[in-house]
Design an enzyme around this catalytic site. Structure first.
Site, short mmCIF file in Angstrom:
data_model
loop_
_atom_site.label_atom_id
_atom_site.label_comp_id
_atom_site.label_asym_id
_atom_site.label_seq_id
_atom_site.Cartn_x
_atom_site.Cartn_y
_atom_site.Cartn_z
N GLY A 53 49.63 50.82 47.48
CA GLY A 53 49.39 51.87 46.27
C GLY A 53 50.44 52.56 45.43
N TRP A 55 51.79 51.57 43.03
CA TRP A 55 51.60 51.47 41.52
C TRP A 55 50.98 53.02 41.45
CZ3 TRP A 55 51.93 47.10 38.41
CH2 TRP A 55 53.34 45.62 38.29
N ASP A 85 41.67 46.60 45.28
CA ASP A 85 43.24 45.64 45.90
C ASP A 85 41.96 44.56 47.74
OD1 ASP A 85 46.26 45.36 46.98
OD2 ASP A 85 44.85 44.29 48.15
N ASP A 101 38.04 40.78 46.02
CA ASP A 101 38.91 39.89 45.22
C ASP A 101 38.86 40.41 44.13
OD1 ASP A 101 40.71 37.50 45.12
OD2 ASP A 101 38.65 36.62 45.87
N ASP A 126 49.99 43.83 40.38
CA ASP A 126 50.68 43.78 40.46
C ASP A 126 50.76 42.78 41.91
OD1 ASP A 126 53.80 43.75 41.22
OD2 ASP A 126 53.48 45.57 43.20
N LYS A 166 52.35 41.27 37.50
CA LYS A 166 53.30 40.51 38.54
C LYS A 166 53.80 38.51 37.40
CE LYS A 166 54.36 40.16 42.95
NZ LYS A 166 54.86 41.34 43.05
#
Ligand code: SAM
Length: 318
Positions: A53, A55, A85, A101, A126, A166
Protein backbone atom coordinates in the site's frame (compact mmCIF):
# COMPACT_ATOMS: atom_id res chain seq x y z
CA UNK A 1 20.29 -9.90 6.14
CA UNK A 2 19.67 -8.22 9.54
CA UNK A 3 17.51 -5.09 9.75
CA UNK A 4 20.43 -2.76 10.61
CA UNK A 5 22.49 -4.21 7.79
CA UNK A 6 19.60 -3.71 5.34
CA UNK A 7 19.12 -0.16 6.69
CA UNK A 8 22.75 0.51 5.76
CA UNK A 9 22.70 -1.11 2.35
CA UNK A 10 19.29 0.13 1.29
CA UNK A 11 18.83 3.82 2.04
CA UNK A 12 15.30 3.84 0.61
CA UNK A 13 14.25 0.95 2.90
CA UNK A 14 15.48 2.98 5.90
CA UNK A 15 13.96 6.26 4.67
CA UNK A 16 10.60 4.53 4.06
CA UNK A 17 10.45 3.51 7.72
CA UNK A 18 11.53 6.98 8.88
CA UNK A 19 8.88 8.71 6.76
CA UNK A 20 6.09 6.23 7.53
CA UNK A 21 5.81 4.51 4.12
CA UNK A 22 4.83 0.85 4.05
CA UNK A 23 7.35 0.05 1.32
CA UNK A 24 10.36 1.68 -0.34
CA UNK A 25 8.33 1.69 -3.61
CA UNK A 26 6.69 4.92 -2.41
CA UNK A 27 9.83 6.78 -3.50
CA UNK A 28 9.51 5.45 -7.04
CA UNK A 29 6.09 7.03 -7.48
CA UNK A 30 7.23 10.25 -5.78
CA UNK A 31 10.26 10.49 -8.09
CA UNK A 32 8.13 9.80 -11.17
CA UNK A 33 5.88 12.63 -10.00
CA UNK A 34 8.88 14.98 -9.55
CA UNK A 35 9.69 14.49 -13.23
CA UNK A 36 6.23 14.20 -14.79
CA UNK A 37 3.91 16.03 -12.42
CA UNK A 38 1.49 13.13 -12.62
CA UNK A 39 -0.86 14.31 -9.85
CA UNK A 40 -1.70 17.67 -11.38
CA UNK A 41 -5.47 18.03 -11.80
CA UNK A 42 -6.09 14.46 -10.61
CA UNK A 43 -9.25 13.70 -8.64
CA UNK A 44 -9.95 10.04 -9.41
CA UNK A 45 -7.31 7.34 -9.36
CA UNK A 46 -7.03 3.57 -9.62
CA UNK A 47 -4.06 1.87 -7.95
CA UNK A 48 -3.63 -1.59 -9.49
CA UNK A 49 -1.60 -4.20 -7.60
CA UNK A 50 -1.47 -1.96 -4.57
CA UNK A 51 -0.43 -4.11 -1.58
CA UNK A 52 1.13 -3.50 0.89
CA UNK A 53 0.00 0.00 0.00
CA UNK A 54 2.85 2.50 -0.22
CA UNK A 55 1.63 3.90 -3.57
CA UNK A 56 -1.88 4.19 -2.11
CA UNK A 57 -0.33 6.05 0.82
CA UNK A 58 1.32 8.46 -1.64
CA UNK A 59 -2.07 8.96 -3.35
CA UNK A 60 -3.77 9.53 -0.01
CA UNK A 61 -1.11 12.01 1.20
CA UNK A 62 -0.84 13.87 -2.11
CA UNK A 63 -4.51 13.96 -3.12
CA UNK A 64 -7.01 12.89 -0.46
CA UNK A 65 -5.61 14.39 2.76
CA UNK A 66 -4.87 17.90 1.38
CA UNK A 67 -8.42 18.02 -0.07
CA UNK A 68 -9.95 16.78 3.17
CA UNK A 69 -8.02 19.30 5.28
CA UNK A 70 -8.74 22.24 2.96
CA UNK A 71 -10.95 24.88 4.70
CA UNK A 72 -13.65 24.65 1.99
CA UNK A 73 -13.59 20.84 1.80
CA UNK A 74 -16.90 19.06 1.02
CA UNK A 75 -17.36 15.30 1.44
CA UNK A 76 -18.81 14.83 -2.05
CA UNK A 77 -15.82 16.53 -3.71
CA UNK A 78 -13.06 14.49 -2.10
CA UNK A 79 -10.75 12.57 -4.43
CA UNK A 80 -11.71 8.98 -5.17
CA UNK A 81 -8.90 6.43 -4.82
CA UNK A 82 -9.60 2.75 -5.54
CA UNK A 83 -6.84 0.22 -4.80
CA UNK A 84 -6.81 -3.41 -5.97
CA UNK A 85 -4.62 -6.35 -5.11
CA UNK A 86 -4.75 -10.11 -4.81
CA UNK A 87 -3.64 -9.61 -1.21
CA UNK A 88 -5.62 -7.81 1.48
CA UNK A 89 -4.00 -4.67 2.88
CA UNK A 90 -4.38 -2.67 6.07
CA UNK A 91 -6.72 0.36 5.69
CA UNK A 92 -5.43 3.72 4.39
CA UNK A 93 -7.43 6.91 4.86
CA UNK A 94 -9.36 7.85 1.73
CA UNK A 95 -8.56 4.62 -0.12
CA UNK A 96 -11.28 2.12 -1.14
CA UNK A 97 -9.88 -1.38 -1.29
CA UNK A 98 -10.88 -4.17 -3.63
CA UNK A 99 -9.34 -7.60 -3.23
CA UNK A 100 -9.13 -9.27 -6.62
CA UNK A 101 -7.13 -10.36 -9.64
CA UNK A 102 -6.61 -7.61 -12.20
CA UNK A 103 -6.49 -10.17 -15.01
CA UNK A 104 -10.08 -11.13 -14.20
CA UNK A 105 -12.82 -9.20 -16.04
CA UNK A 106 -14.99 -9.17 -12.91
CA UNK A 107 -12.37 -7.10 -11.06
CA UNK A 108 -12.58 -4.44 -13.75
CA UNK A 109 -16.37 -4.42 -13.33
CA UNK A 110 -16.06 -3.88 -9.57
CA UNK A 111 -13.69 -0.94 -10.14
CA UNK A 112 -15.99 0.58 -12.76
CA UNK A 113 -18.91 0.33 -10.32
CA UNK A 114 -17.00 2.38 -7.76
CA UNK A 115 -16.59 5.15 -10.34
CA UNK A 116 -20.33 5.26 -10.84
CA UNK A 117 -20.22 6.27 -14.48
CA UNK A 118 -17.31 8.72 -14.04
CA UNK A 119 -13.86 8.21 -15.51
CA UNK A 120 -10.46 8.12 -13.78
CA UNK A 121 -7.78 10.76 -14.35
CA UNK A 122 -4.92 8.44 -13.51
CA UNK A 123 -4.33 4.67 -13.36
CA UNK A 124 -1.14 3.38 -11.74
CA UNK A 125 0.05 -0.23 -11.80
CA UNK A 126 3.06 -1.47 -9.84
CA UNK A 127 2.11 -5.10 -10.38
CA UNK A 128 4.78 -7.73 -10.25
CA UNK A 129 4.47 -11.49 -10.47
CA UNK A 130 6.62 -13.70 -8.28
CA UNK A 131 9.94 -13.32 -10.08
CA UNK A 132 11.47 -16.63 -11.25
CA UNK A 133 14.86 -15.23 -12.30
CA UNK A 134 14.22 -16.47 -15.88
CA UNK A 135 14.16 -13.05 -17.55
CA UNK A 136 12.12 -13.98 -20.62
CA UNK A 137 9.52 -15.69 -18.48
CA UNK A 138 9.41 -12.83 -15.92
CA UNK A 139 9.15 -10.26 -18.70
CA UNK A 140 6.31 -12.21 -20.33
CA UNK A 141 4.29 -12.55 -17.11
CA UNK A 142 4.92 -8.88 -16.32
CA UNK A 143 3.68 -7.88 -19.78
CA UNK A 144 0.46 -9.84 -19.10
CA UNK A 145 -0.11 -7.72 -16.00
CA UNK A 146 0.46 -4.53 -18.00
CA UNK A 147 -2.01 -5.70 -20.63
CA UNK A 148 -4.54 -6.46 -17.89
CA UNK A 149 -3.88 -2.92 -16.62
CA UNK A 150 -4.37 -1.56 -20.13
CA UNK A 151 -7.71 -3.42 -20.39
CA UNK A 152 -8.89 -1.65 -17.23
CA UNK A 153 -7.51 1.63 -18.61
CA UNK A 154 -9.57 1.32 -21.80
CA UNK A 155 -12.73 0.99 -19.70
CA UNK A 156 -12.09 3.59 -17.08
CA UNK A 157 -9.51 6.22 -18.06
CA UNK A 158 -10.77 9.54 -19.37
CA UNK A 159 -9.46 10.86 -22.65
CA UNK A 160 -6.36 12.91 -21.80
CA UNK A 161 -5.69 10.75 -18.67
CA UNK A 162 -2.43 9.11 -17.58
CA UNK A 163 -1.28 5.54 -17.00
CA UNK A 164 1.88 4.60 -15.09
CA UNK A 165 2.91 0.94 -15.24
CA UNK A 166 5.85 -1.06 -14.06
CA UNK A 167 7.63 -2.85 -16.91
CA UNK A 168 10.55 -5.28 -17.09
CA UNK A 169 13.03 -4.20 -19.75
CA UNK A 170 13.81 -6.99 -22.21
CA UNK A 171 13.65 -8.02 -25.83
CA UNK A 172 9.94 -7.11 -26.16
CA UNK A 173 10.27 -3.60 -24.74
CA UNK A 174 9.92 -2.00 -28.18
CA UNK A 175 6.75 -3.99 -28.88
CA UNK A 176 5.25 -2.88 -25.59
CA UNK A 177 6.23 0.72 -26.34
CA UNK A 178 4.45 0.55 -29.70
CA UNK A 179 1.37 -1.03 -28.14
CA UNK A 180 1.15 1.72 -25.54
CA UNK A 181 1.77 4.38 -28.21
CA UNK A 182 -1.45 3.29 -29.90
CA UNK A 183 -3.38 4.66 -26.93
CA UNK A 184 -1.27 7.52 -25.60
CA UNK A 185 0.34 10.38 -27.47
CA UNK A 186 3.31 10.47 -25.03
CA UNK A 187 5.02 7.33 -23.74
CA UNK A 188 8.30 7.52 -21.81
CA UNK A 189 10.11 4.74 -20.01
CA UNK A 190 11.44 6.07 -16.73
CA UNK A 191 13.89 4.74 -14.17
CA UNK A 192 13.49 6.42 -10.76
CA UNK A 193 16.65 6.78 -8.70
CA UNK A 194 15.14 4.60 -5.99
CA UNK A 195 14.93 1.67 -8.43
CA UNK A 196 18.21 -0.23 -8.36
CA UNK A 197 20.39 -0.26 -11.48
CA UNK A 198 20.73 -4.00 -11.11
CA UNK A 199 16.94 -4.39 -11.47
CA UNK A 200 15.40 -4.74 -14.95
CA UNK A 201 12.39 -2.81 -13.66
CA UNK A 202 11.41 0.54 -15.19
CA UNK A 203 8.11 2.44 -15.47
CA UNK A 204 6.08 3.29 -18.56
CA UNK A 205 4.76 6.82 -18.09
CA UNK A 206 1.89 7.15 -20.59
CA UNK A 207 0.32 10.58 -21.00
CA UNK A 208 -2.69 11.89 -22.86
CA UNK A 209 -4.92 8.88 -23.36
CA UNK A 210 -6.33 9.04 -26.87
CA UNK A 211 -7.58 5.67 -28.14
CA UNK A 212 -7.69 5.16 -31.91
CA UNK A 213 -10.79 6.59 -33.57
CA UNK A 214 -13.76 4.23 -33.38
CA UNK A 215 -11.94 2.04 -30.85
CA UNK A 216 -14.09 -0.58 -29.15
CA UNK A 217 -12.77 -2.04 -25.88
CA UNK A 218 -13.65 -5.53 -27.13
CA UNK A 219 -11.07 -5.11 -29.91
CA UNK A 220 -8.14 -4.40 -27.59
CA UNK A 221 -6.37 -7.74 -27.91
CA UNK A 222 -6.88 -7.98 -31.66
CA UNK A 223 -5.46 -4.49 -32.04
CA UNK A 224 -2.47 -5.19 -29.81
CA UNK A 225 -1.69 -8.39 -31.72
CA UNK A 226 -1.75 -6.40 -34.95
CA UNK A 227 1.08 -4.19 -33.64
CA UNK A 228 3.34 -7.22 -33.70
CA UNK A 229 2.16 -8.46 -37.10
CA UNK A 230 3.82 -7.73 -40.47
CA UNK A 231 1.12 -5.27 -41.54
CA UNK A 232 1.44 -3.20 -38.38
CA UNK A 233 -1.23 -0.68 -37.42
CA UNK A 234 -1.71 2.42 -39.60
CA UNK A 235 1.53 4.40 -39.71
CA UNK A 236 2.96 2.79 -36.60
CA UNK A 237 4.78 -0.19 -38.07
CA UNK A 238 6.50 -1.67 -35.08
CA UNK A 239 6.81 -5.13 -36.55
CA UNK A 240 9.89 -4.40 -38.59
CA UNK A 241 12.89 -2.18 -38.42
CA UNK A 242 12.69 -1.11 -34.81
CA UNK A 243 16.29 -1.99 -34.48
CA UNK A 244 17.49 -0.68 -37.82
CA UNK A 245 16.59 1.37 -40.88
CA UNK A 246 14.39 4.45 -41.27
CA UNK A 247 11.51 2.96 -39.26
CA UNK A 248 13.65 2.51 -36.17
CA UNK A 249 11.65 3.21 -33.02
CA UNK A 250 13.44 5.33 -30.47
CA UNK A 251 12.07 4.74 -27.00
CA UNK A 252 12.35 7.82 -24.77
CA UNK A 253 14.13 6.61 -21.63
CA UNK A 254 14.57 8.94 -18.70
CA UNK A 255 16.25 8.71 -15.30
CA UNK A 256 14.13 10.51 -12.73
CA UNK A 257 14.53 11.76 -9.18
CA UNK A 258 17.00 14.35 -7.92
CA UNK A 259 20.37 13.42 -9.44
CA UNK A 260 22.06 14.57 -6.23
CA UNK A 261 19.62 12.45 -4.21
CA UNK A 262 20.23 9.05 -2.66
CA UNK A 263 21.64 6.33 -4.87
CA UNK A 264 19.79 3.05 -4.31
CA UNK A 265 22.90 1.02 -5.17
CA UNK A 266 25.08 2.67 -2.54
CA UNK A 267 25.52 1.99 1.21
CA UNK A 268 25.16 4.95 3.57
CA UNK A 269 26.42 5.26 7.18
CA UNK A 270 23.75 4.76 9.82
CA UNK A 271 22.79 7.76 11.98
CA UNK A 272 23.92 7.07 15.58
CA UNK A 273 22.11 8.20 18.74
CA UNK A 274 23.92 10.19 21.50
CA UNK A 275 25.21 6.98 23.11
CA UNK A 276 26.79 5.89 19.83
CA UNK A 277 24.29 3.13 19.03
CA UNK A 278 21.94 2.75 16.08
CA UNK A 279 18.27 1.95 16.58
CA UNK A 280 16.66 0.21 13.61
CA UNK A 281 12.97 1.03 13.15
CA UNK A 282 10.30 -1.63 12.72
CA UNK A 283 8.55 -1.75 9.29
CA UNK A 284 5.59 0.65 9.16
CA UNK A 285 2.96 -1.95 8.32
CA UNK A 286 3.96 -5.54 7.65
CA UNK A 287 1.75 -7.28 5.04
CA UNK A 288 -1.38 -8.61 6.79
CA UNK A 289 -1.64 -11.84 4.78
CA UNK A 290 1.49 -12.20 2.65
CA UNK A 291 1.54 -15.00 0.05
CA UNK A 292 4.60 -16.47 1.76
CA UNK A 293 2.77 -16.75 5.14
CA UNK A 294 1.89 -20.44 4.63
CA UNK A 295 5.51 -21.28 3.82
CA UNK A 296 6.66 -19.43 6.96
CA UNK A 297 4.05 -21.23 9.09
CA UNK A 298 5.13 -24.58 7.68
CA UNK A 299 8.79 -23.77 8.35
CA UNK A 300 7.92 -22.72 11.91
CA UNK A 301 5.93 -25.91 12.48
CA UNK A 302 8.78 -27.97 11.08
CA UNK A 303 11.33 -26.22 13.35
CA UNK A 304 9.09 -26.74 16.35
CA UNK A 305 8.74 -30.38 15.37
CA UNK A 306 12.52 -30.76 15.16
CA UNK A 307 13.00 -28.96 18.48
CA UNK A 308 10.34 -31.26 19.95
CA UNK A 309 12.28 -34.30 18.72
CA UNK A 310 15.55 -32.86 20.09
CA UNK A 311 13.86 -32.21 23.43
CA UNK A 312 12.55 -35.77 23.51
CA UNK A 313 16.01 -37.17 22.89
CA UNK A 314 17.71 -35.17 25.67
CA UNK A 315 14.90 -35.06 28.23
CA UNK A 316 15.70 -37.86 30.73
CA UNK A 317 12.17 -37.65 32.15
CA UNK A 318 10.65 -38.70 28.81
N1 SAM B 1 2.77 -0.60 -5.21
C1 SAM B 1 2.82 -1.46 -4.03
C2 SAM B 1 3.23 -0.61 -2.86
O1 SAM B 1 3.71 0.49 -3.09
O2 SAM B 1 3.08 -1.05 -1.72
C3 SAM B 1 3.75 -2.63 -4.22
C4 SAM B 1 3.24 -3.60 -5.22
S1 SAM B 1 4.08 -5.12 -5.17
C5 SAM B 1 5.59 -4.72 -5.93
C6 SAM B 1 3.30 -6.05 -6.41
C7 SAM B 1 1.88 -6.46 -6.07
O3 SAM B 1 1.29 -6.99 -7.25
C8 SAM B 1 1.76 -7.57 -5.01
O4 SAM B 1 1.11 -7.08 -3.87
C9 SAM B 1 0.93 -8.65 -5.71
O5 SAM B 1 -0.04 -9.24 -4.85
C10 SAM B 1 0.25 -7.84 -6.80
N2 SAM B 1 -0.24 -8.64 -7.93
C11 SAM B 1 0.47 -9.49 -8.72
N3 SAM B 1 -0.35 -10.05 -9.64
C12 SAM B 1 -1.59 -9.53 -9.43
C13 SAM B 1 -2.86 -9.73 -10.06
N4 SAM B 1 -3.01 -10.57 -11.09
N5 SAM B 1 -3.93 -9.03 -9.59
C14 SAM B 1 -3.80 -8.19 -8.53
N6 SAM B 1 -2.62 -7.97 -7.90
C15 SAM B 1 -1.54 -8.63 -8.34
Amino acid sequence: MGKASRDKRDIYYRKAKEEGWRARSAFKLLQIDEEFNIFEGVNRVVDLCAAPGSWSQVLSRKLYLPAKLAPDSKDGDLPLIVAIDLQPMAPIEGVIQVQGDITNARTAEVVIRHFDGCKADLVVCDGAPDVTGLHDMDEFVQSQLILAGLTIVTHILKVGGKFIAKIFRGKDTSLLYCQLKLFFTEVTFAKPKSSRNSSIEAFAVCENYSPPEGFNEKDLHRLLEKVGSPSGVDDLDCSSGWLEGPNKVYIPFLACGDLNGYDSDQSYPLPKTADGTYQSLEPVQPPIAPPYKRALDMKKALNQGIRGVEKLSIDPSS
